[in-house]
Design a protein around this motif. Structure first.
Motif, PDB file in Angstrom:
ATOM      1  N   CYS A  11     -17.577  -1.721  -5.790  1.00 45.35           N
ATOM      2  CA  CYS A  11     -17.138  -1.597  -4.390  1.00 45.35           C
ATOM      3  C   CYS A  11     -17.546  -2.914  -3.421  1.00 45.35           C
ATOM      4  N   TYR A  12     -16.520  -3.004  -2.676  1.00 45.03           N
ATOM      5  CA  TYR A  12     -16.819  -4.517  -1.523  1.00 45.03           C
ATOM      6  C   TYR A  12     -16.435  -3.901  -0.259  1.00 45.03           C
ATOM      7  N   GLU A  17     -13.744   4.540   1.350  1.00 42.53           N
ATOM      8  CA  GLU A  17     -13.106   4.522  -0.280  1.00 42.53           C
ATOM      9  C   GLU A  17     -14.222   4.872  -1.248  1.00 42.53           C
ATOM     10  N   LEU A  18     -15.434   4.291  -1.147  1.00 42.18           N
ATOM     11  CA  LEU A  18     -16.467   4.856  -1.980  1.00 42.18           C
ATOM     12  C   LEU A  18     -16.992   6.440  -2.017  1.00 42.18           C
ATOM     13  N   ILE A  19     -17.302   6.667  -0.764  1.00 41.70           N
ATOM     14  CA  ILE A  19     -17.404   7.942  -0.527  1.00 41.70           C
ATOM     15  C   ILE A  19     -16.235   9.017  -1.224  1.00 41.70           C
ATOM     16  N   THR A  20     -15.199   8.374  -1.042  1.00 42.77           N
ATOM     17  CA  THR A  20     -13.966   9.421  -1.558  1.00 42.77           C
ATOM     18  C   THR A  20     -14.368   9.480  -3.062  1.00 42.77           C
ATOM     19  N   ILE A  37     -23.209   2.699  -9.172  1.00 47.31           N
ATOM     20  CA  ILE A  37     -22.430   2.216  -7.848  1.00 47.31           C
ATOM     21  C   ILE A  37     -22.918   0.478  -7.876  1.00 47.31           C
ATOM     22  N   ILE A  38     -21.871  -0.373  -8.262  1.00 52.19           N
ATOM     23  CA  ILE A  38     -22.202  -1.722  -8.015  1.00 52.19           C
ATOM     24  C   ILE A  38     -21.609  -2.248  -6.859  1.00 52.19           C
ATOM     25  N   ASP A  39     -22.258  -2.486  -5.890  1.00 56.16           N
ATOM     26  CA  ASP A  39     -21.831  -2.901  -4.731  1.00 56.16           C
ATOM     27  C   ASP A  39     -21.910  -4.493  -4.402  1.00 56.16           C
ATOM     28  N   GLY A  40     -21.094  -5.192  -4.102  1.00 60.55           N
ATOM     29  CA  GLY A  40     -21.173  -6.459  -3.726  1.00 60.55           C
ATOM     30  C   GLY A  40     -20.810  -7.065  -2.428  1.00 60.55           C
ATOM     31  N   SER A  41     -20.950  -6.036  -1.489  1.00 64.40           N
ATOM     32  CA  SER A  41     -20.429  -6.210  -0.002  1.00 64.40           C
ATOM     33  C   SER A  41     -21.448  -7.392   0.611  1.00 64.40           C
ATOM     34  N   ASP A  42     -20.623  -7.990   1.605  1.00 63.41           N
ATOM     35  CA  ASP A  42     -21.349  -8.976   2.381  1.00 63.41           C
ATOM     36  C   ASP A  42     -21.824  -8.298   3.533  1.00 63.41           C
ATOM     37  N   ASN A  43     -21.803  -6.961   3.785  1.00 57.51           N
ATOM     38  CA  ASN A  43     -22.511  -6.216   5.077  1.00 57.51           C
ATOM     39  C   ASN A  43     -23.277  -5.214   4.394  1.00 57.51           C
ATOM     40  N   GLY A  44     -24.099  -4.383   5.324  1.00 56.21           N
ATOM     41  CA  GLY A  44     -25.009  -3.388   4.683  1.00 56.21           C
ATOM     42  C   GLY A  44     -24.671  -2.163   4.840  1.00 56.21           C
ATOM     43  N   GLU A  45     -23.345  -1.691   5.015  1.00 51.26           N
ATOM     44  CA  GLU A  45     -22.794  -0.468   5.193  1.00 51.26           C
ATOM     45  C   GLU A  45     -23.205   0.434   4.028  1.00 51.26           C
ATOM     46  N   ILE A  46     -22.586   0.049   2.834  1.00 52.98           N
ATOM     47  CA  ILE A  46     -22.708   0.750   1.603  1.00 52.98           C
ATOM     48  C   ILE A  46     -24.039   0.990   1.195  1.00 52.98           C
ATOM     49  N   ASN A  86     -16.625   4.438 -18.319  1.00 49.50           N
ATOM     50  CA  ASN A  86     -15.346   4.660 -17.427  1.00 49.50           C
ATOM     51  C   ASN A  86     -15.398   3.800 -16.349  1.00 49.50           C
ATOM     52  N   MET A  87     -14.439   2.753 -15.951  1.00 52.04           N
ATOM     53  CA  MET A  87     -14.593   2.167 -14.723  1.00 52.04           C
ATOM     54  C   MET A  87     -13.471   3.015 -13.694  1.00 52.04           C
ATOM     55  N   LEU A  88     -14.321   3.346 -12.764  1.00 50.12           N
ATOM     56  CA  LEU A  88     -13.514   4.286 -11.744  1.00 50.12           C
ATOM     57  C   LEU A  88     -13.826   3.420 -10.391  1.00 50.12           C
ATOM     58  N   ASN A  89     -12.630   2.616  -9.965  1.00 49.24           N
ATOM     59  CA  ASN A  89     -12.775   1.918  -8.718  1.00 49.24           C
ATOM     60  C   ASN A  89     -12.990   2.791  -7.459  1.00 49.24           C
ATOM     61  N   SER A  90     -13.665   2.028  -6.406  1.00 49.32           N
ATOM     62  CA  SER A  90     -13.880   2.745  -5.302  1.00 49.32           C
ATOM     63  C   SER A  90     -12.527   3.224  -4.502  1.00 49.32           C
ATOM     64  N   GLY A  91     -12.462   4.211  -4.166  1.00 49.02           N
ATOM     65  CA  GLY A  91     -11.032   4.638  -3.588  1.00 49.02           C
ATOM     66  C   GLY A  91     -10.364   5.327  -4.491  1.00 49.02           C
ATOM     67  N   ASP A  92     -10.312   5.118  -5.802  1.00 44.82           N
ATOM     68  CA  ASP A  92      -9.626   6.075  -6.862  1.00 44.82           C
ATOM     69  C   ASP A  92     -10.344   7.329  -7.121  1.00 44.82           C
ATOM     70  N   PHE A  93      -9.820   8.120  -7.714  1.00 44.97           N
ATOM     71  CA  PHE A  93     -10.719   9.560  -7.701  1.00 44.97           C
ATOM     72  C   PHE A  93     -10.099  10.099  -8.855  1.00 44.97           C
TER      73      PHE A  93
END
Length: 261
Positions: A11-12, A17-20, A37-46, A86-93
């Motif tokens: 996620c980024y 989308e991650l919550i979904t 969860i592999i989070d590469g975000s540049d903010n701290g929300e996730i 299994n690679m399940l992208n953030s937003g996909d479910f």
């Protein structure tokens, strides 16, 4: 659960989308062995959400910048310890609450299968449709047309044998890996396993993705006239389906139940 499934979600900067995706995993009747969860975000929300929200014991996370999608995928694979990845992208479910149960049962009954994949639901031409066909190595020139990495459940030994995702690729890293494992035995599930979030990178960067697919294919198989012709067809369809006429024609195609052809 007979088989230990490791789910990896990258996620980024897309918390909702991650919550979904997390809700989809948590609603499975058969729970995963672990969910990274592999989070590469540049903010701290996730990161804040992960650290300050109660999660099931199978959920783990890594919050640090990465070098792109492939690098994030690889971080998850290297940290996971399950039998199946299994690679399940953030937003996909997952399509419904029985998805992991179905995957578990399929691997249990098909002990020789090294991987499996299934159908998936996505938005095309303004409509939600279910597509996907059994993988065919002879049709790799068509790219990922019948396979999506989100529906692929891969035995860990394939990564041990064939390596991780190519970090030099920005979009077609899943296709590259599929080319490498093309001779491995697999099972195709005729039911939908995943519902895609619209506007993923393979859609927003569609023409660039075709260039990478062509480069990857030629790396393994050399020049192909069939690939050249097929990509011309895909480019024409890409522009057509964005037009009012194209959307109308696609609606007719769906009404005739031809969307999977």
């Amino acid at each position: 659960m007979a088989i230990r499934i490791s789910i990896i979600t990258i996620c980024y900067n897309n918390l909702q989308e991650l919550i979904t995706t997390c809700s989809s995993v948590d609603n499975q009747l058969v729970k995963p062995f672990e969910h990274w969860i592999i989070d590469g975000s540049d903010n701290g929300e996730i990161k804040s959400y992960l650290e300050n929200t109660e999660h099931p014991p199978y959920r783990k996370w890594l919050c640090e910048r990465d070098k792109g999608i492939s690098d994030a995928f690889n971080k998850g694979i290297l940290r996971s310890t399950g039998d199946i990845v299994n690679m399940l992208n953030s937003g996909d479910f997952y399509y419904d609450a029985h998805t992991l149960e179905l995957v578990d049962r399929t691997f249990t009954l098909s002990i020789d299968a090294a991987w499996l994949h299934g159908k998936y639901e996505l938005k095309r031409g303004g409509m939600w449709v279910i597509i996907g066909k059994a993988f065919s190595r002879k049709k790799l020139y068509r790219g990922m047309r019948s396979v999506s990495h989100q529906t692929m459940f891969i035995k860990r030994r394939l990564h041990d044998q064939y390596g991780l995702y190519d970090t030099h690729l920005k979009i077609a890293m899943d296709y590259d890996f599929l080319c490498r494992i093309g001779n491995e035995p697999f099972v195709f599930i005729e039911q939908p396993l995943i519902r895609f979030v619209p506007d993923g990178i393979s859609e927003t960067e569609y023409l660039n993705s075709l260039k990478e697919l062509k480069s990857v294919y030629e790396r393994y198989y050399g020049f192909s006239l069939k690939l050249q012709v097929w990509q011309i067809r895909l480019k024409l369809l890409h522009y057509l389906i964005k037009s009012p006429v194209g959307k109308w024609l696609y609606k007719i195609k769906v009404m005739l139940k031809l969307e999977n052809i």
